[in-house]
Design an enzyme around this catalytic site. Structure first.
Site, mmCIF file in Angstrom:
data_model
loop_
_atom_site.group_PDB
_atom_site.id
_atom_site.type_symbol
_atom_site.label_atom_id
_atom_site.label_comp_id
_atom_site.label_asym_id
_atom_site.label_seq_id
_atom_site.Cartn_x
_atom_site.Cartn_y
_atom_site.Cartn_z
ATOM 1 N N CYS A 17 -6.432 20.080 6.126
ATOM 2 C CA CYS A 17 -5.459 20.410 5.082
ATOM 3 C C CYS A 17 -6.104 20.731 3.743
ATOM 4 C CB CYS A 17 -4.458 19.268 4.925
ATOM 5 S SG CYS A 17 -5.246 17.661 4.679
ATOM 6 N N GLU A 73 -0.104 11.814 3.167
ATOM 7 C CA GLU A 73 -1.015 12.954 3.006
ATOM 8 C C GLU A 73 -0.503 14.054 3.923
ATOM 9 O OE1 GLU A 73 -5.223 14.668 4.369
ATOM 10 O OE2 GLU A 73 -5.122 12.478 4.247
#
Length: 486
Positions: A289, A255
């Site tokens: 994010c 990720e």
């Protein structure tokens, strides 16, 4: 003063200790251990030695341990919330609910996950007689098997939810783990190790090492005892990890960075869009994010959107995390504050206009703390670095467009990243049509909310693989086929 957790024992770090600093006032929260590469290798071996027995435990036993760990985290909720707040600078509500609270919830979720079926029967196949043997009916079974030893390298923005989202599903599937937390705020992860130890995790099943040196991280990735690496962090670091994993074909779950596009069409509910976009300023001080940091707004609503965002920011109190009414806390470190501020200055030089923010807020009389004012950069173009690169702070850039949804989609997809994007439109059918064309692992339609059973991961340089919900169980498993004749 924390120790390393290796093979079921608390071990003195060979590299000594270093200070963990509170981003809010620069005081010392505690001393974190600095492992040596040899100790990381020792932890990986302990995980490998524990794998055989743990992978054969009954799912009900694994579920019970994960449930007990969740109970312990809830029991220690308040002191561990205070620690998380001190390590990360997150306001109290976020530290309590989104950090420690989500950590406990993820252990609870994967206690149930341990009981999910791992076998699936496939339709039988009739084969004619031939070179491979006589005619027969072949049955087949798909079986999910644990990968083995998983190195979990976690991010600094959430030292509870992120590690729990890796460790819990990995354990539920029968893997053993080597956890390497972010060096800025590792103390909470050692509390997680305490909870798992008290819950009855056998020695070696969970190991936690830590360190600021690059060598510690490299040892956790490159160990021959490690079968898989699960990493959350920057794209640049993820690429280096992937290169190391590629040498021995280690499995990967990555990720990585994001630069979430938030398309605001001319028929959008602007108040709803502002509420969603505004979370970039407040949620973890933009250190997330998935934030909608790159707004792509139709010219017909551009001015009004800027006005509403400016008004929204007026109510965002920047302050110390423990203070009542604080919405925006500090960023994680002085170095990161300087990085975010350098991007704001870069945006100014590139021709963006600072509509709000851009300065360093005076939160404390002594000037301490790593605070950044929520900043809105407008009149941006898609070629600016502030539009193309992940800033990871409370900064939103706004790019206007004049054409139809085709132009909006093109602008949104003109990015190296593709984690989560967003669409605001009053026409649901139109919004879904636009969403399907976005090159992103997830798309929010008129919402920033996430369904925590939906797959999570990125396109392009935003990552490899999917997790969350049952998809995390799949991520930490290998598929085996068993075929037989009856």
């Amino acid at each position: 003063m924390s120790k390393l957790w290796i093979g079921g024992e608390w071990v003195e770090p060979e590299g000594g200790h270093y200070e963990v600093v509170d981003p809010a006032d620069e005081s010392v929260v505690g001393l974190a251990p600095e492992a040596s590469p040899a100790q990381v290798a020792q932890a990986a071996r302990a995980a490998a030695e524990a794998f055989g027995a743990w992978s054969r435990t009954r799912p009900q036993e694994r579920a019970a341990i994960l449930d007990r760990a969740a109970d312990i985290i809830q029991r220690e909720h308040e002191p561990w919330t205070a620690l998380a707040r001190a390590e990360t600078g997150a306001p109290t509500g976020i530290a309590r609910g989104m950090q420690v609270g989500v950590g406990a919830a993820r252990f609870r979720r994967y206690a149930r996950g341990a009981l999910e079926p791992v076998e699936k029967g496939l339709p039988p196949q009739v084969t004619e007689a031939g070179p491979m043997g006589k005619a027969s009916v072949l049955g087949a079974l798909e079986v999910r098997q644990p990968v083995g030893v998983v190195t979990c390298i976690t991010s600094y923005n959430n030292p509870w939810a992120n590690p729990a989202g890796k460790v819990a599903p990995a354990l539920a599937m029968g893997n053993t783990v080597l956890v390497k937390p972010a060096p800025q705020d590792p103390l909470s992860v050692f509390k997680m190790a305490e909870a798992l130890a008290e819950a009855g995790v056998p020695p070696g099943v969970v190991n936690v090492v830590n360190g600021r040196s690059v060598e510690v991280g490299e040892a956790a990735v490159d160990s021959p005892d490690v079968d898989m690496v699960s990493f959350t962090g920057s794209t640049a670091v993820g690429q280096r990890i992937a290169e190391v994993c590629g040498r021995t074909m280690k499995r990967q779950l990555m990720e990585l960075g994001g630069k979430g596009a938030a398309i605001v069409l001319e028929d959008a509910d602007l108040d709803a869009a502002v509420m969603g976009i505004g979370t970039t300023f407040s949620f973890y001080s933009g250190q997330i994010c998935t934030a909608p940091t790159r707004v792509i707004a139709h010219r017909s609503v551009y001015g009004q959107l800027i006005q509403k965002l400016t008004g929204y920011l007026a109510f965002m109190k920047v302050g110390e995390p423990a203070a009542a009414g604080t919405v925006v806390g500090p960023v994680i470190s002085a170095a990161h504050r300087d990085r975010v501020e350098s991007y704001i200055e870069l945006g100014r030089k590139e021709g963006a206009r600072i509509a709000v923010g851009g300065d360093r807020p005076a939160v404390r009389a002594d000037g301490k703390g790593f605070y950044v004012a929520p900043t809105l950069l407008v009149d941006c173009t898609n070629d600016m670095r502030v539009v193309r690169e992940e800033i990871f702070g409370p900064v939103v850039v706004v790019v206007p467009f004049d054409g139809d949804e085709e132009e909006a989609v093109a602008l949104a997809n003109d990015s190296d990243f593709g984690l989560i994007s967003y669409v605001w439109s009053g026409d649901s059918a139109r919004a879904f049509r636009v969403a399907r064309r976005l090159r992103a692992g997830g798309v929010g339609v008129n919402t920033i909310g996430r369904n925590m059973e939906a797959p999570f991961g990125g396109f392009k340089r935003s990552g490899v693989g999917r997790d969350v919900g049952s998809y995390a169980l799949h991520a930490y498993s290998e598929i085996q086929s068993i075929v037989w004749t009856g």
